[in-house]
Write a protein that holds these residues in place. Structure first.
Motif, PDB file in Angstrom:
ATOM      1  N   ARG A  64       1.324  37.373 -42.729  1.00 14.18           N
ATOM      2  CA  ARG A  64       2.615  37.032 -41.949  1.00 14.18           C
ATOM      3  C   ARG A  64       2.359  36.616 -40.664  1.00 14.18           C
ATOM      4  NH1 ARG A  64       5.014  41.369 -39.412  1.00 14.18           N
ATOM      5  NH2 ARG A  64       3.865  42.652 -40.467  1.00 14.18           N
ATOM      6  N   HIS A  65       1.376  37.583 -39.822  1.00 12.43           N
ATOM      7  CA  HIS A  65       0.925  37.321 -38.578  1.00 12.43           C
ATOM      8  C   HIS A  65       0.406  35.709 -38.469  1.00 12.43           C
ATOM      9  CE1 HIS A  65       1.815  41.318 -37.161  1.00 12.43           C
ATOM     10  NE2 HIS A  65       0.864  41.723 -37.796  1.00 12.43           N
ATOM     11  N   LEU A  66      -0.500  35.452 -39.271  1.00  9.16           N
ATOM     12  CA  LEU A  66      -1.026  34.088 -39.252  1.00  9.16           C
ATOM     13  C   LEU A  66       0.231  33.041 -39.303  1.00  9.16           C
ATOM     14  CD1 LEU A  66      -4.493  34.003 -41.103  1.00  9.16           C
ATOM     15  CD2 LEU A  66      -3.726  33.694 -38.876  1.00  9.16           C
ATOM     16  N   SER A  67       0.969  33.375 -40.394  1.00  8.86           N
ATOM     17  CA  SER A  67       2.191  32.294 -40.393  1.00  8.86           C
ATOM     18  C   SER A  67       3.108  31.926 -39.226  1.00  8.86           C
ATOM     19  CB  SER A  67       3.206  32.605 -41.611  1.00  8.86           C
ATOM     20  OG  SER A  67       3.850  33.941 -41.299  1.00  8.86           O
ATOM     21  N   ARG A  68       2.950  32.817 -38.020  1.00 10.32           N
ATOM     22  CA  ARG A  68       3.700  32.831 -36.943  1.00 10.32           C
ATOM     23  C   ARG A  68       2.713  32.153 -35.895  1.00 10.32           C
ATOM     24  NH1 ARG A  68       5.109  37.677 -34.840  1.00 10.32           N
ATOM     25  NH2 ARG A  68       6.531  36.735 -33.333  1.00 10.32           N
ATOM     26  N   VAL A  69       1.452  32.071 -36.286  1.00 11.65           N
ATOM     27  CA  VAL A  69       0.512  31.507 -35.082  1.00 11.65           C
ATOM     28  C   VAL A  69       1.284  30.159 -34.627  1.00 11.65           C
ATOM     29  CG1 VAL A  69      -1.639  30.305 -34.676  1.00 11.65           C
ATOM     30  CG2 VAL A  69      -1.277  32.562 -35.803  1.00 11.65           C
ATOM     31  N   PRO A  70       1.512  29.011 -35.303  1.00 12.28           N
ATOM     32  CA  PRO A  70       2.049  27.841 -34.612  1.00 12.28           C
ATOM     33  C   PRO A  70       3.116  28.029 -33.413  1.00 12.28           C
ATOM     34  CG  PRO A  70       1.671  27.500 -36.920  1.00 12.28           C
ATOM     35  CD  PRO A  70       1.655  29.006 -36.636  1.00 12.28           C
ATOM     36  N   GLU A  71       4.064  28.936 -34.061  1.00  9.90           N
ATOM     37  CA  GLU A  71       5.098  29.354 -33.227  1.00  9.90           C
ATOM     38  C   GLU A  71       4.947  30.058 -31.913  1.00  9.90           C
ATOM     39  OE1 GLU A  71       9.086  32.081 -33.504  1.00  9.90           O
ATOM     40  OE2 GLU A  71       7.626  32.091 -35.221  1.00  9.90           O
ATOM     41  N   LEU A  72       3.975  30.939 -32.084  1.00  7.65           N
ATOM     42  CA  LEU A  72       3.526  31.616 -30.880  1.00  7.65           C
ATOM     43  C   LEU A  72       2.789  31.044 -29.747  1.00  7.65           C
ATOM     44  CD1 LEU A  72       2.377  35.076 -32.844  1.00  7.65           C
ATOM     45  CD2 LEU A  72       4.514  34.520 -31.392  1.00  7.65           C
ATOM     46  N   ILE A  73       1.739  30.031 -30.331  1.00  3.64           N
ATOM     47  CA  ILE A  73       1.071  29.294 -29.507  1.00  3.64           C
ATOM     48  C   ILE A  73       2.050  28.220 -28.616  1.00  3.64           C
ATOM     49  CG2 ILE A  73      -0.338  27.009 -29.489  1.00  3.64           C
ATOM     50  CD1 ILE A  73      -1.663  28.127 -31.907  1.00  3.64           C
ATOM     51  N   ARG A  74       3.072  27.951 -29.123  1.00  7.41           N
ATOM     52  CA  ARG A  74       4.107  27.103 -28.397  1.00  7.41           C
ATOM     53  C   ARG A  74       5.040  28.014 -27.524  1.00  7.41           C
ATOM     54  NH1 ARG A  74       0.795  24.203 -30.498  1.00  7.41           N
ATOM     55  NH2 ARG A  74       1.315  22.317 -31.628  1.00  7.41           N
ATOM     56  N   VAL A  75       5.591  29.056 -28.049  1.00  8.64           N
ATOM     57  CA  VAL A  75       6.356  29.970 -27.218  1.00  8.64           C
ATOM     58  C   VAL A  75       5.825  30.365 -25.985  1.00  8.64           C
ATOM     59  CG1 VAL A  75       7.526  32.079 -27.287  1.00  8.64           C
ATOM     60  CG2 VAL A  75       8.084  30.420 -29.293  1.00  8.64           C
ATOM     61  N   TYR A  76       4.355  31.083 -26.243  1.00 13.02           N
ATOM     62  CA  TYR A  76       3.743  31.611 -25.084  1.00 13.02           C
ATOM     63  C   TYR A  76       2.899  30.584 -24.357  1.00 13.02           C
ATOM     64  CZ  TYR A  76       5.608  35.918 -26.918  1.00 13.02           C
ATOM     65  OH  TYR A  76       6.182  37.078 -27.282  1.00 13.02           O
ATOM     66  N   ASP A  77       2.931  29.413 -24.568  1.00 12.78           N
ATOM     67  CA  ASP A  77       2.067  28.208 -23.931  1.00 12.78           C
ATOM     68  C   ASP A  77       0.691  28.571 -23.617  1.00 12.78           C
ATOM     69  OD1 ASP A  77       1.814  25.678 -22.872  1.00 12.78           O
ATOM     70  OD2 ASP A  77       2.178  26.601 -20.790  1.00 12.78           O
ATOM     71  N   ILE A  78       0.253  28.954 -25.125  1.00  9.59           N
ATOM     72  CA  ILE A  78      -1.314  29.584 -24.826  1.00  9.59           C
ATOM     73  C   ILE A  78      -2.243  28.470 -24.799  1.00  9.59           C
ATOM     74  CG2 ILE A  78      -3.063  30.682 -26.489  1.00  9.59           C
ATOM     75  CD1 ILE A  78      -0.848  32.695 -27.320  1.00  9.59           C
ATOM     76  N   PRO A  79      -3.192  28.382 -24.074  1.00  6.45           N
ATOM     77  CA  PRO A  79      -4.272  27.405 -23.804  1.00  6.45           C
ATOM     78  C   PRO A  79      -4.909  27.306 -25.082  1.00  6.45           C
ATOM     79  CG  PRO A  79      -4.872  29.249 -22.446  1.00  6.45           C
ATOM     80  CD  PRO A  79      -3.673  29.610 -22.991  1.00  6.45           C
ATOM     81  N   TYR A  80      -5.604  26.127 -25.044  1.00  5.25           N
ATOM     82  CA  TYR A  80      -6.483  25.837 -26.214  1.00  5.25           C
ATOM     83  C   TYR A  80      -5.867  25.659 -27.444  1.00  5.25           C
ATOM     84  CZ  TYR A  80      -9.576  27.804 -22.364  1.00  5.25           C
ATOM     85  OH  TYR A  80     -10.031  28.109 -21.261  1.00  5.25           O
TER      86      TYR A  80
END
Length: 132
Positions: A64-80
């Motif tokens: 469940r947590h992994l399925s949200r990774v693409p969204e989280l990367i964009r929302v929090y503007d995470i580098p790399y």
């Protein structure tokens, strides 16, 4: 991406595809938590840290947590972003190959990877932040 060094661990759980997927998932989610917390803040201030039930996670929670990774990367503007997406994809692939529950071994492997995510992340990609 170099994950061959995972075979250097003597833990039998990390020799399985599911174990390696769990470990890589810990790295991905740990990096997200690191950058959610922001500079100067402790990692326990990160929303991701608060959502994880350490020691009691089950495989479905991890998926469940992994399925949200693409969204989280964009929302929090995470580098790399590209590196994290590659690593997340590899973690998901390995988790799909393995089918066992996490149990104590999986929770331990996940926690170690989560707490040392930054070091392991750069070990996988062979760079340091100074070079970026």
């Amino acid at each position: 991406m170099n994950i061959g060094w995972l075979n250097d661990f003597s833990d039998p759980y990390l020799k399985t595809p599911g174990g390696q997927g769990t470990f890589l998932s810990g790295i991905v989610l740990g990096m997200i938590a690191k950058y959610q917390a922001g500079e100067g803040e402790s990692i326990d201030a990160a929303p991701m840290f608060k959502q994880i039930v350490f020691g009691k996670m089950q495989r479905r929670d991890l998926l469940r947590h992994l399925s949200r990774v693409p969204e989280l990367i964009r929302v929090y503007d995470i580098p790399y972003k590209n590196y994290l997406e590659l690593l997340s994809g590899k973690a998901g692939e390995l988790l799909l190959k393995g089918s066992s529950e996490m149990g104590v071994d999986g929770n331990f492997a996940f926690s170690v990877a989560f707490l040392n995510a930054y070091d392991y992340f750069w070990k996988i990609f062979g760079k340091s932040e100074d070079k970026e």
